[in-house]
Design a protein around this motif. Structure first.
Motif, PDB file in Angstrom:
ATOM      1  N   THR A   1       1.041   8.642   4.586  1.00 33.02           N
ATOM      2  CA  THR A   1       0.697  10.049   4.758  1.00 33.02           C
ATOM      3  C   THR A   1       0.451  10.673   3.396  1.00 33.02           C
ATOM      4  N   PHE A   2      -0.344  11.720   3.396  1.00 36.60           N
ATOM      5  CA  PHE A   2      -0.710  12.414   2.169  1.00 36.60           C
ATOM      6  C   PHE A   2      -0.330  13.875   2.301  1.00 36.60           C
ATOM      7  N   LYS A   3       0.272  14.424   1.252  1.00 29.55           N
ATOM      8  CA  LYS A   3       0.604  15.846   1.244  1.00 29.55           C
ATOM      9  C   LYS A   3      -0.662  16.632   0.954  1.00 29.55           C
ATOM     10  N   ALA A   4      -0.837  17.724   1.669  1.00 33.59           N
ATOM     11  CA  ALA A   4      -2.021  18.558   1.492  1.00 33.59           C
ATOM     12  C   ALA A   4      -1.657  20.017   1.743  1.00 33.59           C
ATOM     13  N   ALA A   5      -2.561  20.893   1.362  1.00 30.03           N
ATOM     14  CA  ALA A   5      -2.366  22.330   1.581  1.00 30.03           C
ATOM     15  C   ALA A   5      -3.700  22.956   1.938  1.00 30.03           C
TER      16      ALA A   5
ATOM     17  N   LEU B   1      -8.223  12.299   7.040  1.00 26.45           N
ATOM     18  CA  LEU B   1      -8.942  12.619   5.804  1.00 26.45           C
ATOM     19  C   LEU B   1     -10.232  11.826   5.713  1.00 26.45           C
ATOM     20  N   ARG B   2     -11.204  12.375   4.992  1.00 27.62           N
ATOM     21  CA  ARG B   2     -12.460  11.689   4.686  1.00 27.62           C
ATOM     22  C   ARG B   2     -12.682  11.812   3.196  1.00 27.62           C
TER      23      ARG B   2
ATOM     24  N   TYR C   1     -12.764  15.041  -1.165  1.00 28.46           N
ATOM     25  CA  TYR C   1     -12.149  14.657   0.103  1.00 28.46           C
ATOM     26  C   TYR C   1     -12.121  15.885   0.996  1.00 28.46           C
ATOM     27  N   SER C   2     -12.073  15.643   2.286  1.00 31.60           N
ATOM     28  CA  SER C   2     -12.087  16.765   3.224  1.00 31.60           C
ATOM     29  C   SER C   2     -11.180  16.469   4.417  1.00 31.60           C
ATOM     30  N   PHE C   3     -10.772  17.548   5.065  1.00 33.46           N
ATOM     31  CA  PHE C   3      -9.941  17.459   6.261  1.00 33.46           C
ATOM     32  C   PHE C   3     -10.010  18.794   6.977  1.00 33.46           C
ATOM     33  N   THR C   4      -9.510  18.827   8.186  1.00 38.96           N
ATOM     34  CA  THR C   4      -9.403  20.062   8.952  1.00 38.96           C
ATOM     35  C   THR C   4      -7.937  20.467   8.958  1.00 38.96           C
TER      36      THR C   4
ATOM     37  N   LYS D   1     -12.049  19.465  -1.030  1.00 35.63           N
ATOM     38  CA  LYS D   1     -11.462  19.559  -2.368  1.00 35.63           C
ATOM     39  C   LYS D   1     -12.031  18.457  -3.257  1.00 35.63           C
ATOM     40  N   PRO D   2     -12.182  18.743  -4.551  1.00 38.47           N
ATOM     41  CA  PRO D   2     -12.690  17.716  -5.469  1.00 38.47           C
ATOM     42  C   PRO D   2     -11.702  16.559  -5.588  1.00 38.47           C
ATOM     43  N   ALA D   3     -12.248  15.367  -5.805  1.00 43.52           N
ATOM     44  CA  ALA D   3     -11.402  14.179  -5.938  1.00 43.52           C
ATOM     45  C   ALA D   3     -11.703  13.490  -7.260  1.00 43.52           C
ATOM     46  N   GLY D   4     -10.750  13.570  -8.172  1.00 45.51           N
ATOM     47  CA  GLY D   4     -10.875  12.860  -9.435  1.00 45.51           C
ATOM     48  C   GLY D   4     -10.569  11.385  -9.245  1.00 45.51           C
TER      49      GLY D   4
END
Length: 77
Positions: free
Chosen positions: A11-15, A30-31, A43-46, A56-59
């Motif tokens: 799992t990934f923490k997100a806000a 996530l995509r 990356y993106s999500f709903t 959100k940008p992904a480094g």
């Protein structure tokens, strides 16, 4: 020996920037899009709280973490 319980769930923490909710998402929520430039890699999500689409940008480090965790990836150049 104990029986295998299968692969661990990542799992990934997100806000959410819209409703400010904080949560954890499974890899399939996530995509990741990897483009030819830093601006085209994100990356993106709903949001599970308010249903807002989030991008959100992904480094480099985020890309490593997401791909290593099984997030679906789209490459475009």
């Amino acid at each position: 020996m104990s029986p295998s319980s299968g692969p661990a769930v990542v799992t990934f923490k997100a806000a959410c920037p819209e409703c400010r909710a904080r949560f954890e998402l499974a890899a399939d929520a996530l995509r990741l899009a990897i483009g030819g430039s830093r601006r085209a890699t994100f990356y993106s999500f709903t949001c599970p709280e308010c249903s807002a689409p989030v991008r959100k940008p992904a480094g480099e480090r985020i890309v490593e973490l997401l791909t290593g965790g099984g997030v679906s990836t789209l490459r475009s150049m």
